[in-house]
Design a protein around this motif. Structure first.
Motif, PDB file in Angstrom:
ATOM      1  N   TYR A 194       0.815  -1.214   0.000  1.00 42.13           N
ATOM      2  CA  TYR A 194       0.000   0.000   0.000  1.00 42.13           C
ATOM      3  C   TYR A 194       0.846   1.260   0.000  1.00 42.13           C
ATOM      4  O   TYR A 194       1.881   1.347   0.674  1.00 42.13           O
ATOM      5  CB  TYR A 194      -0.933   0.011   1.211  1.00 42.13           C
ATOM      6  CG  TYR A 194      -2.101  -0.930   1.079  1.00 42.13           C
ATOM      7  CD1 TYR A 194      -3.063  -0.728   0.095  1.00 42.13           C
ATOM      8  CD2 TYR A 194      -2.230  -2.021   1.927  1.00 42.13           C
ATOM      9  CE1 TYR A 194      -4.132  -1.601  -0.033  1.00 42.13           C
ATOM     10  CE2 TYR A 194      -3.302  -2.895   1.806  1.00 42.13           C
ATOM     11  CZ  TYR A 194      -4.253  -2.682   0.824  1.00 42.13           C
ATOM     12  OH  TYR A 194      -5.305  -3.539   0.693  1.00 42.13           O
ATOM     13  N   THR A 252      -8.320  -5.385   6.103  1.00 38.63           N
ATOM     14  CA  THR A 252      -9.022  -4.210   5.583  1.00 38.63           C
ATOM     15  C   THR A 252      -9.554  -3.371   6.742  1.00 38.63           C
ATOM     16  O   THR A 252     -10.003  -3.902   7.757  1.00 38.63           O
ATOM     17  CB  THR A 252     -10.177  -4.627   4.645  1.00 38.63           C
ATOM     18  OG1 THR A 252     -10.906  -3.477   4.213  1.00 38.63           O
ATOM     19  CG2 THR A 252     -11.116  -5.610   5.321  1.00 38.63           C
ATOM     20  N   ARG A 305     -12.654  -6.786   1.704  1.00 38.04           N
ATOM     21  CA  ARG A 305     -12.841  -5.339   1.816  1.00 38.04           C
ATOM     22  C   ARG A 305     -14.003  -5.032   2.758  1.00 38.04           C
ATOM     23  O   ARG A 305     -15.012  -5.719   2.766  1.00 38.04           O
ATOM     24  CB  ARG A 305     -13.146  -4.721   0.439  1.00 38.04           C
ATOM     25  CG  ARG A 305     -12.827  -3.234   0.351  1.00 38.04           C
ATOM     26  CD  ARG A 305     -11.327  -2.968   0.467  1.00 38.04           C
ATOM     27  NE  ARG A 305     -10.557  -3.769  -0.466  1.00 38.04           N
ATOM     28  CZ  ARG A 305      -9.587  -3.283  -1.237  1.00 38.04           C
ATOM     29  NH1 ARG A 305      -9.294  -2.002  -1.201  1.00 38.04           N
ATOM     30  NH2 ARG A 305      -8.909  -4.086  -2.029  1.00 38.04           N
ATOM     31  N   VAL A 350     -12.828  -6.282  -4.139  1.00 32.67           N
ATOM     32  CA  VAL A 350     -13.040  -4.897  -3.705  1.00 32.67           C
ATOM     33  C   VAL A 350     -14.428  -4.426  -4.112  1.00 32.67           C
ATOM     34  O   VAL A 350     -14.953  -4.833  -5.150  1.00 32.67           O
ATOM     35  CB  VAL A 350     -11.959  -3.965  -4.310  1.00 32.67           C
ATOM     36  CG1 VAL A 350     -11.971  -4.014  -5.836  1.00 32.67           C
ATOM     37  CG2 VAL A 350     -12.115  -2.532  -3.815  1.00 32.67           C
ATOM     38  N   ASP A 376      -8.007  -3.739  -6.685  1.00 31.01           N
ATOM     39  CA  ASP A 376      -8.400  -2.495  -6.024  1.00 31.01           C
ATOM     40  C   ASP A 376      -9.064  -1.571  -7.031  1.00 31.01           C
ATOM     41  O   ASP A 376      -8.814  -1.662  -8.247  1.00 31.01           O
ATOM     42  CB  ASP A 376      -7.186  -1.803  -5.396  1.00 31.01           C
ATOM     43  CG  ASP A 376      -7.563  -0.925  -4.203  1.00 31.01           C
ATOM     44  OD1 ASP A 376      -8.776  -0.826  -3.905  1.00 31.01           O
ATOM     45  OD2 ASP A 376      -6.668  -0.351  -3.573  1.00 31.01           O
TER      46      ASP A 376
END
Length: 274
Positions: free
Chosen positions: A13, A122, A169, A220, A263
């Motif tokens: 990330y 998440t 997610r 996602v 994502d």
């Protein structure tokens, strides 16, 4: 020429402070977290794992910059840690939120190998209500706190049809503080069912919004910040859109290849889907 190197590792990330666009929080696998000042080029290691070696961190350990105060950031291992000021110091705001199952830990009796298990995968924070956080783990737990981590409520039993799989997610709504979305992926269990749920009452009850989605593991979900009925989903094969809040879904093609979509981001200013 338009690219700038921000960090090494396997590309985990990278999260911006969107208020200033000056700081980026960059990590490599298993949470070595650093803060990069894009104006001066200064980099500083701010990883909480330097303080506690006993914590477990996902390969992609979630990072969150608070939508209410961009100085406040969160990082997740098997607990949630919060920094009131850009990672200069940290405080623990949760207990172990995973199952902490010994069979899945690195004990010599299962779960051995390079990948740590029983970790948070998440986290999201309501942009409408301060202190409201949602968390999901790789071993199927979903949690909510409404007081910035003082009290946590586990929501597993309230999600009808909850498979107990990897929570891919959890997303807080832009339009209603009690609304959130949760997706699971059974990809690692050879289960390709589309698991997708929505709550409108702070997790008390959940409804499946998988609708007519095909049997593809979901990675996602995103809710549009201007239209609560406009939803996007990324699966192991494609991108899907719903204009009716998840009752029906349509595959987005237009030259998108068949490939995993891990994502999605909707740009708040440009309104682009990336």
């Amino acid at each position: 020429e338009d690219w700038q190197w921000v960090g090494g590792g396997d590309g985990m990330y990278n999260v911006f402070d969107q208020k200033t666009n000056r700081y980026i929080y960059n990590e490599s696998q298993f949470a070595p977290l650093s803060r990069l000042d894009l104006k001066t080029g200064e980099r500083k290691s701010i990883a909480y794992q330097n303080k506690r070696k006993d914590l477990r961190w996902n390969w992609n350990a979630p990072i969150l910059v608070s939508p209410h105060n961009s100085d406040v950031i969160y990082h997740c291992g098997n607990i949630v840690v919060k920094s009131p000021f850009r990672g200069e110091y940290w405080e623990e705001i949760s207990p172990d939120l995973t199952t902490n199952d010994p069979k899945k830990l690195t004990t010599g009796k299962g779960g051995d190998g390079n990948i740590q298990y029983c970790t948070i995968t998440t986290i999201d924070k309501s942009p409408l209500t301060e202190g409201l956080l949602w968390v999901g783990t790789d071993d199927g737990n979903v949690w909510i706190t409404r007081d910035e981590g003082k009290d946590w409520t586990k929501l597993n039993d309230r999600i009808k049809g909850n498979p107990g799989y990897w929570v891919s997610r959890v997303v807080a709504s832009h339009h209603d503080p009690g609304t959130a979305y949760v997706s699971y992926t059974g990809y690692r269990r050879d289960d390709f069912t589309s698991f997708l749920y929505k709550t409108t009452d702070y997790g008390e009850t959940w409804t499946s919004i998988a609708g007519n989605l095909p049997q593809e593991p979901i990675n996602v979900i995103r809710e549009h910040h201007r239209n609560p009925n406009l939803l996007f989903v990324g699966t192991e094969l494609a991108v899907y859109v719903s204009v009716d809040g998840g009752k029906s879904w349509t595959r987005m093609k237009n030259n998108i290849p068949t490939q995993p979509v891990h994502d999605l981001v909707i740009h708040l200013r440009e309104n682009d889907l990336v």
